[in-house]
Design an enzyme around this catalytic site. Structure first.
Site, PDB file in Angstrom:
ATOM      1  N   GLY A 289      -4.792  23.234  -4.423  1.00 46.07           N
ATOM      2  CA  GLY A 289      -5.469  22.173  -5.038  1.00 46.07           C
ATOM      3  C   GLY A 289      -6.534  21.610  -3.918  1.00 46.07           C
ATOM      4  N   ARG A 290      -6.007  20.807  -2.909  1.00 43.24           N
ATOM      5  CA  ARG A 290      -6.567  19.981  -1.889  1.00 43.24           C
ATOM      6  C   ARG A 290      -7.331  21.200  -0.964  1.00 43.24           C
ATOM      7  NH1 ARG A 290      -4.389  15.695   0.813  1.00 43.24           N
ATOM      8  NH2 ARG A 290      -2.343  16.438   0.126  1.00 43.24           N
ATOM      9  N   ARG A 326      -5.835   6.815  -1.648  1.00 45.11           N
ATOM     10  CA  ARG A 326      -4.829   7.722  -0.465  1.00 45.11           C
ATOM     11  C   ARG A 326      -4.646   6.838   0.700  1.00 45.11           C
ATOM     12  NH1 ARG A 326      -5.530  11.806   1.855  1.00 45.11           N
ATOM     13  NH2 ARG A 326      -3.581  12.749   1.799  1.00 45.11           N
ATOM     14  N   CYS A 358      -7.996  -7.171  -4.931  1.00 41.83           N
ATOM     15  CA  CYS A 358      -6.979  -8.314  -4.592  1.00 41.83           C
ATOM     16  C   CYS A 358      -5.848  -7.744  -4.129  1.00 41.83           C
ATOM     17  CB  CYS A 358      -6.998  -9.524  -5.620  1.00 41.83           C
ATOM     18  SG  CYS A 358      -8.611 -10.173  -5.957  1.00 41.83           S
ATOM     19  N   TYR A 387      -7.527  14.537  -5.003  1.00 37.89           N
ATOM     20  CA  TYR A 387      -6.612  13.191  -5.026  1.00 37.89           C
ATOM     21  C   TYR A 387      -7.518  11.831  -4.851  1.00 37.89           C
ATOM     22  CZ  TYR A 387      -3.114  17.069  -4.823  1.00 37.89           C
ATOM     23  OH  TYR A 387      -2.705  18.193  -5.067  1.00 37.89           O
TER      24      TYR A 387
END
Ligand code: LLP
Length: 449
Positions: A289-290, A326, A358, A387
């Site tokens: 994927g990455r 991430r 926040c 991601y």
């Protein structure tokens, strides 16, 4: 004779030549990034089709034409990107019925898809059997009765690969390691013999292969080679374990550089594994994927202001942890670069790049050396194609960012910025609504049950 400096150079920190500097300004292939931000607003995900295609070609070249490339949909599941990945010759690695629904929604074939997942639900199994996917990666014996029942209903045996947990250390972040005994994934090799026997004894199941996935963001060849060795040792323990086996799914996890070093040497992984696979007649299946989409995407964000507090200096930007989880989740460090040329009189300082959410954990980078910025300046967070958008949320009631795909000089909006009306559409503010019977999380599936 004076030599003109090159008009373009790869952008500092970028892992793909699609990101360049032209006279100091950031470009994506033939399109200038500042123009995209002006047209579509920020925060904005920008993807390069060329960068994605180039990585697919590299994996294809490493593993050969007979290998089966399955793009890990979870890395970035945008429908337009899925189409592009399909056009470049990939199948898909799925982990949910929802991801299967995406293929259907994008009008893509499902026969090249594999389906992993540690706790598949019955409706997901039924939907994937109805779509006749290539095979299921079985992660737990409890799935077998559901798979078998689905096969019986469909009138054909269900193809399964057994996901083994080879207890191999992938040398990666603890949250994205999956191949150690204490991780929830796969069947421990010590128990796998019984599971193979159960599959063999069931006329509605067909064992077609073995699967491992060791974790994500791996940089060494060793874990891949070690895992294959352990699978071979297991298979050699009993001739019945090799019967009918024709695929070895070595998982994904190919690491990228994130501005700090080279990516995994995928050709070296292939060279280490292919002789064994060929000698056994096993077709390699890879599920990156990455590696395919990570370096193909950036997140463009606008500076809202600066502030200093004691020793800390903050750069406040309009992207936040809801857009990119991430850094908060894995302490990931993504390169961050200015989009426009930096005027020579801007000094550099170390800042925490933080968003409007926040939470103290809402940062994109900490102690990062960046030129002083002014409100409205644009920054690009690099290597967020994987991601990034797929893990985005509405936290703090923030709309998910728009996404654009650049293909050469062509620009296409592939996801509109979310609207508040769209975000609230499924919420009930006190009016009475019909009970849709969705309790228990059941889904209608793909309509072919
Ligand atoms: N195959 C299976 C069975 C997987 O579980 C995964 C990822 C892949 C393939 C693809 O891995 P890749 O090639 O993309 O490394 N959210 C984390 C990554 C989680 C990966 C989960 N499984 C991150 O942002 O680093």
């Amino acid at each position: 004779m004076a030599i003109d400096p090159p008009a373009r150079a790869t952008c500092e920190g970028a892992g793909s030549p699609s990101w360049t500097r032209r006279d100091g300004a950031l470009w994506c292939d033939e399109v200038d990034v500042a123009g995209l931000a002006a047209r579509f607003g920020t925060p904005l995900y920008v993807y390069s089709a060329a960068a994605l295609r180039q990585r697919i070609a590299a994996v294809r070249a490493a593993f050969g034409d007979d290998a089966h490339l399955c793009y890990a949909v979870k890395a970035n599941s945008n429908l337009s990107l899925l189409r592009l990945v399909h056009e470049a010759g990939c199948g898909f690695d799925l982990v949910s019925g929802g991801e299967l629904e995406r293929l259907v929604a994008a009008g893509l074939p499902t026969d090249g898809a594999v389906f992993a997942g540690v706790a598949k639900q019955e409706w997901e199994i039924d939907a994937a059997v109805a779509k006749d996917i290539l095979f299921f990666n079985v992660e737990s014996p409890h799935e077998l009765p559901s798979l078998s029942a689905a096969g019986r209903r469909a009138g054909r045996p269900v193809r399964v690969a057994l996901r083994l947990n080879p207890d191999v250390d992938a040398g990666t972040h603890a949250y994205i390691s999956t191949g150690k005994q204490h991780n929830k994934f796969g069947v421990a090799i010590g128990r796998a013999g019984e599971v193979v026997s159960a599959i063999a004894a069931d006329p509605w199941l067909e064992l077609v292969g073995y699967h491992v996935h060791l974790g994500s963001q791996l940089h060494q060849v060793r874990p891949y080679a070690e895992a294959l060795q352990r699978v071979c040792d297991f298979v050699d323990g009993d001739p019945a374990r090799a019967r009918g086996v024709r695929y070895y799914d070595l998982g994904g996890g190919f690491g990228i550089g994130y501005g700090k070093g080279p990516e995994l040497d995928v050709a070296a992984v292939a060279a280490a594994l292919l002789p064994t696979l060929r000698s056994r007649g096993w077709t390699p299946v890879v599920e990156p994927g990455r590696f395919l989409i990570g370096d193909a995407g950036i997140l463009v964000t606008a500076v809202l202001g600066e502030k200093s507090q004691g020793a800390a200096e903050f750069l406040l930007v309009d992207a936040a942890m809801n857009d990119l989880m991430r850094p908060a989740l894995y302490q990931a460090e993504h390169p961050i670069v200015p989009v426009a040329p930096v005027p020579a009189d801007r000094s550099t300082h170390a800042v925490d790049v933080v968003g409007p959410v926040c939470e103290t954990g809402d940062f994109l980078a900490r102690g990062r050396a960046l030129p002083r910025c002014r409100p409205g300046d644009l920054l690009a967070v690099l290597a967020v194609g994987a991601y990034g958008a797929s893990m985005a949320s509405n936290y703090n009631t923030r709309r998910r960012a728009a996404e654009v795909l650049v293909d050469g000089a062509a620009v296409r909006l592939v996801r509109r910025r979310e609207t508040f009306a769209g975000m609230f559409a499924d919420e009930l503010a006190g009016e009475s609504a019909p009970d849709t019977g969705d309790a228990g999380g059941r889904e209608p599936g793909t309509g072919e049950r």
